[in-house]
Every structure is written in structure tokens, then in C-alpha cells.
Design an enzyme around this catalytic site. Structure first.
Site, PDB file in Angstrom:
ATOM      1  N   ASP A 174       0.848  -1.190   0.000  1.00  3.56           N
ATOM      2  CA  ASP A 174       0.000   0.000   0.000  1.00  3.56           C
ATOM      3  C   ASP A 174       0.882   1.238   0.000  1.00  3.56           C
ATOM      4  O   ASP A 174       2.104   1.153   0.078  1.00  3.56           O
ATOM      5  CB  ASP A 174      -0.928  -0.015   1.216  1.00  3.56           C
ATOM      6  N   HIS A 501       1.689  -8.813  -4.135  1.00  6.01           N
ATOM      7  CA  HIS A 501       0.634  -7.944  -3.615  1.00  6.01           C
ATOM      8  C   HIS A 501       1.241  -6.547  -3.473  1.00  6.01           C
ATOM      9  O   HIS A 501       1.782  -6.179  -2.438  1.00  6.01           O
ATOM     10  CB  HIS A 501       0.136  -8.463  -2.263  1.00  6.01           C
ATOM     11  N   ASP A 530       1.837 -17.340  -5.471  1.00  4.87           N
ATOM     12  CA  ASP A 530       2.232 -16.177  -6.265  1.00  4.87           C
ATOM     13  C   ASP A 530       0.971 -15.554  -6.850  1.00  4.87           C
ATOM     14  O   ASP A 530       0.673 -15.678  -8.033  1.00  4.87           O
ATOM     15  CB  ASP A 530       3.213 -16.599  -7.363  1.00  4.87           C
ATOM     16  N   GLU A 539       2.615 -10.304  -0.149  1.00  9.14           N
ATOM     17  CA  GLU A 539       2.806  -8.855  -0.058  1.00  9.14           C
ATOM     18  C   GLU A 539       4.300  -8.554   0.017  1.00  9.14           C
ATOM     19  O   GLU A 539       5.130  -9.430   0.274  1.00  9.14           O
ATOM     20  CB  GLU A 539       2.096  -8.263   1.157  1.00  9.14           C
TER      21      GLU A 539
END
Length: 560
Positions: A174, A501, A530, A539
Site C-alpha cells: 500500500d 501484492h 504467487d 505482499e
């Protein structure tokens, strides 16, 4: 006849890579140092193997495998091919009759240099608040300036007004920025500089500022430090994070237009800030004394705030639904906390004392070390960073340390390092973290090298190579000697992750950005996927990358 049928059935079922390489030959897909142990694990019945030089097809080594041995984590019968005696630099592949061949790998003194540069490139590409652009293996990875309006003060009592909170790295998959996880990142990277700066200085990084007066590695860290300095409130407390109210979609960072906010202070963010700023003060002083003074003043102001507020204060995250990095107060667990309270203030005191030599700070530090009996953790991460403080105390050249306390910490560290070595030896796919599967497993594997390399330095006169060997096995595991036969780092080695991710990779037409260690398997050794949707195992995060940076730095070639 029966054995032949079993072997044939195994071959027919064997997974094969895109270029025809057998996935049942599992090894460090990047390569090996010339004088290091060189082992491959083979997940199929076999007796003989050869190592072939790629350039001319000449057999450079041949030998017999050992095994089979049952690996309990994966329920496989595993064989081992040992070609440690092959020390000649070059490009090679492993060939196993009736099993297949491996992809090429290198034997070279500089085998860690390109992976180190690539993982550092990943840090640059994580920069927030600016445009980034880099070419990696012929492909350009770029985004426009992002999050230039960081951030609003609504949640910290400042009303809907803006305060400069730009710069820093995006934290993980993120785009938010968290001080506590920065602690586990910057602290480990500064530790790499202090332990291996001579080797790191030789590596020029693909960043715009490369070649200036400040070493490239410290330039990249300064981008994060500049943001961290903006996270300090006037009273010395440190805001916990800069964040949107909730996680955004998989779009490029410049397209994320939602408002971002400072969140209230926490004692752990403040303690980590003290440590990072104090480290920065001594590390940057030879290159930029004015910046070093700014960092030291900031560290001292936040340390004084902590002294005036000894309570454990959690950040108020009401109204925010992004990564909390909230530290639970747990009692009777393995991190040797006092009444469940984490010991990050110990790390803060260690770094401030190392920078200033203050007798008052030393008394604070040694009281904290004594209270936990100098215990070193087998594993640590963002929620408990006292191991970093213990390393600083143990290797300090300052006078006035308590000799008995130094001896105690040294003994504890070596005992933990011995446990890591034993753990490493018991694994079918050797790594010094073993079967403690959980979120960020691969980051823990890489981070074990801090204790192992400390033990290696402490025992050099005794010639104990097992600590260094276990550190190398951490890299071997992460780069391909694992159940999957694949590298866990995007863009590096054989069959690296293609679908991390990561919002940039997802927003960039699914193209994986290079230089990122994915989280890895859990809750079982066979559970990594994956898959971009699988944040649990796939992630990326700055603290995992920092651990890998340290591990790679430990094995960079020395100056000629």
C-alpha cells in the site's frame, strides 16, 4: 524393473520451468561465493549429478548425492548434491540423470552485488512524494509525483489544516507511511552501514543522486529520514503514521487522490524515532554536519519527551482502517518483555548513548538491559527492536560499559546464534528461522543474519564458520533452495514472483516491479501463492527488504 517404473512416474509428474529446467532441483538460483559451501536439494530419486559449465558444456564437477531424508515440513524425500569443491568462477548448471537440469547460476566473488543493487533499486522505486524512473533489464519502471499534499492534521488536533509530511517510502503493498515499521527498516539498514559500510560504499546505485558527496546508500536512507523528521510534533512526541482512512485500490500512486492524515502519537513511534535520529546523527556527521546536528537535536527532544511520559501509549487509530502497527502488550512470550511492554526504549537509549556518550543515558540503557537480563531474541521485527539496541551496546567502542553486562549480552547472543545454527541444520531446506511460519516469514529468515553475523564477528579468533554458513543459507533459501525451487525476490534469480501484492505492480498492467522480497509461506511451508490477491503470503514490505539488504551486504565482496 519396479525402481525404474517409480523413477519414470516421478519424471512424468515432475514440474518443469518455462525454459525446460526441472523444478525438482532446488538451489540458490543466483549463485554462490567461490569459497562457500554449495549445496542443492533434489526432490526426486537420484544417485549422481554433474555441474556443467554453460559456456562450453564441459563437466566441471561430478559427484554422488546423499539421502533420501524426509523433510517433515513438506513430507518430501530429499536428496542433497554437494559441489562445494567447485570454486572456479563461472556460469554453471546442475544436471541430474532422469531428473533434469537447472537454470544457469554463477560462482563469483561478486555474486551478491547485483541482487543488492536490485533490492536497493526497489527502495528507490518506493519513494513517495516525487516522480521515480528506472530501467531494469531493458524495461522502464516509473510513476509520476505522488501524494504531494501529505498530510492533514484532523486526527491530531490541528483541524483541517495541512502540514508537510512528504517524502519517505511507501510502506508495503500500500502507499501509506508508518513510523514503527520504518524503525525496523531504517534501524536494520543503518546497522548494515555500520557493519559493512566499506563494502556498501563500492556499490553505485541507480538513483538520480548517485555519485554525489553523500554515499548512494545514505542518500536513499536520507529520503526516509527527511520524512521521519517531519513526523515529530513540537513537544517531541512522534505521530504514528501518515495514511488514508482506508486502503486504496490497485492503482498507480499518483492516481491515489484520497486525503491522507497524520495520526496521533505513540510511545513506540517516538522511541523508534529517537533511535533512528540518533543513528543518523553519527552516520551523517562526516558528510553533512548540519544535517547530523538537526537529527541529534530531534533525537534528544523526543528522548526527553519519553522520559517525561514513561507510560506505554498506543496510537489512537479511531476512524482509520489501514495498517495499525499496533503493539499488543503480551506477557509470557518469547521477546522477554516486562509486563508485556516492548523494549523499544532500550533501543532508543542505546543509539542516543552511542552517539553522545551521555552518562545519564548509559544509566538508563544499562538499567533496561539488566531488567531483561540481557536477553537476545531469537526473532524480532517492528514490534520489538531491542536486539538492535543490544547489538549497538555490545559492539560499542565507548568506555564505561559494565563489563559484566557486556559479558552477559555476549553470552546470550552466542547462545541464540547457536540455536539458529542448530535450527538451520534441522531443515530439509536449510534456513536459520526454521518452521516458525507466520506473516512475513521470509523477512524473519533474512533478519536472522543480524545475530549470525554478530556472532561471526565475536568469534573470528576462534574460527567458527558455522555462523557465516547459516547466514548464507538464509540467502540460499530466499533465492531458490526452497520447496518451490524459485526465488522469492521480484526480478532476481530463477522464476521470481510475478504477481506480488503491490499496488504499483497491479496498477502497472500487472508487471511486477523489481527488487522486492515477498512475505513467503504460512501457515505451512507449502502455502505460499504467487497471487496478487494473497497479501498473507505475497505482499512486499520495507522491513522485509531491509532485512534482505543486510543479508546481502554481509556477503558483498571486500575491497580489492
Amino acid at each position: 524393473m519396479c525402481r525404474a517404473l517409480v523413477i519414470m512416474a516421478t519424471l512424468l509428474a515432475a514440474p518443469v520451468g518455462a525454459a525446460g529446467e526441472s523444478l525438482q532441483i532446488r538451489y540458490n538460483t543466483v549463485g554462490y561465493l567461490p569459497n562457500a559451501e554449495k549445496l542443492a536439494t533434489i526432490a526426486a530419486p537420484c544417485t549422481n549429478f554433474t555441474v556443467v559449465r554453460v559456456t562450453d558444456g564441459v563437466v566441471a564437477f561430478q559427484g554422488k548425492t546423499t539421502g533420501p531424508v524426509l523433510n517433515g515440513d513438506t513430507q518430501e524425500q530429499l536428496y542433497t548434491a554437494d559441489f562445494s569443491a567447485l570454486r572456479q568462477p563461472g556460469n554453471y548448471r546442475i544436471e541430474v540423470p532422469l531428473v533434469g537440469k537447472s537454470a544457469p547460476f554463477r560462482i563469483a566473488a561478486d555474486v551478491c552485488r547485483e541482487p543488492f543493487s536490485t533490492v536497493m533499486l526497489g527502495m528507490y522505486l518506493w519513494r513517495c512524494g516525487t516522480a521515480v524512473s528506472a530501467v531494469y533489464r531493458g524495461q522502464t519502471f516509473a510513476h509520476a509525483a505522488c501524494h504531494t499534499n501529505d498530510a492533514w492534521l484532523d486526527f491530531v488536533g490541528g483541524g483541517h489544516t495541512n502540514k508537510d509530511g512528504t517524502q519517505g517510502w511507501h510502506d508495503a503493498g500500500d502507499y501509506n507511511k508508518y513510523v514503527v515499521n520504518a524503525g525496523a527498516t531504517v534501524g536494520v539498514m543503518f546497522r548494515a552501514w555500520e557493519d559493512f559500510g566499506a563494502q556498501i560504499r563500492q556499490v553505485h546505485l541507480a538513483i538520480p543522486e548517485s555519485g554525489g558527496k553523500l554515499p548512494d546508500f545514505l542518500v536513499e536512507l536520507k529520503w526516509e529520514m527527511d520524512w521521519l523528521l517531519k513526523m515529530q510534533a513540537p513537544d517531541g512526541s512522534v505521530y504514528h503514521k501518515v495514511t488514508t482512512k482506508q486502503f486504496g485500490p490497485f492503482i498507480m500512486p499518483e492516481a491515489e487522490a484520497g486525503e491522507r492524515y497524520f495520526t496521533p502519537w505513540s510511545s513506540e513511534a517516538t522511541a523508534d524515532f529517537v533511535a533512528m535520529a540518533a543513528q543518523a546523527a553519527r552516520i551523517y556527521k562526516p558528510y553533512d554536519p548540519a544535517y547530523a546536528s538537526r537529527c541529534l537535536e530531534a533525537a534528544q527532544r523526543s528522548y526527553q519527551f519519553l522520559q517525561a511520559h514513561p507510560e506505554f501509549h498506543k496510537a489512537d487509530s479511531a476512524g482509520i482502517r489501514t495498517g495499525s502497527y499496533e503493539i499488543r502488550t503480551e506477557i509470557n512470550e518469547s521477546s522477554h518483555r516486562l509486563n508485556g511492554i516492548p523494549n523499544n526504549r532500550l533501543w532508543a537509549a542505546a543509539e542516543l548513548w552511542e552517539t553522545t556518550g551521555s552518562p545519564d543515558v548509559l544509566r538508563d540503557l544499562e538499567a533496561r538491559i539488566s531488567a531483561i537480563q540481557g536477553q537476545v531474541n531469537f526473532a524480532f521485527d517492528w514490534d520489538e527492536l531491542k536486539d538492535l539496541g543490544l547489538l549497538t551496546y555490545l559492539f560499542s567502542q565507548r568506555p564505561d560499559r559494565d563489563p559484566a553486562l557486556v559479558k552477559l549480552v555476549r553470552s546470550n547472543l552466542l547462545a541464540v546464534a547457536d540455536e539458529m545454527v542448530q535450527t538451520n541444520c534441522l531443515q530439509g531446506y536449510p534456513n536459520p528461522f526454521g518452521s516458525r511460519y507466520g506473516w512475513g516469514y521470509n523477512g524473519f529468515v533474512a533478519r536472522q543474519t543480524l545475530v549470525l553475523m554478530a556472532a561471526d564477528r565475536l568469534t573470528r579468533p576462534e574460527n567458527k564458520p558455522e555462523y557465516r554458513a547459516a547466514g548464507l543459507d538464509a540467502l540460499n533459501f530466499l533465492l531458490g533452495r526452497n520447496y518451490y525451487g524459485r526465488s522469492f525476490v521480484t526480478g532476481i534469480g530463477c522464476r521470481p514472483p510475478l504477481h506480488p501484492h503491490d499496488r504499483r505492480s497491479g496498477g502497472d498492467n500487472g508487471v511486477p516491479w523489481p527488487g522486492y522480497l515477498v512475505g513467503g509461506p504460512w501457515p505451512r511451508a507449502t502455502d505460499w501463492k504467487d497471487d496478487q490477491r494473497d497479501a498473507r503470503t505475497n505482499e512486499i514490505a520495507i522491513n522485509w527488504n531491509a532485512a534482505l539488504i543486510y543479508a546481502l551486504a554481509a556477503f558483498l565482496e571486500a575491497s580489492p
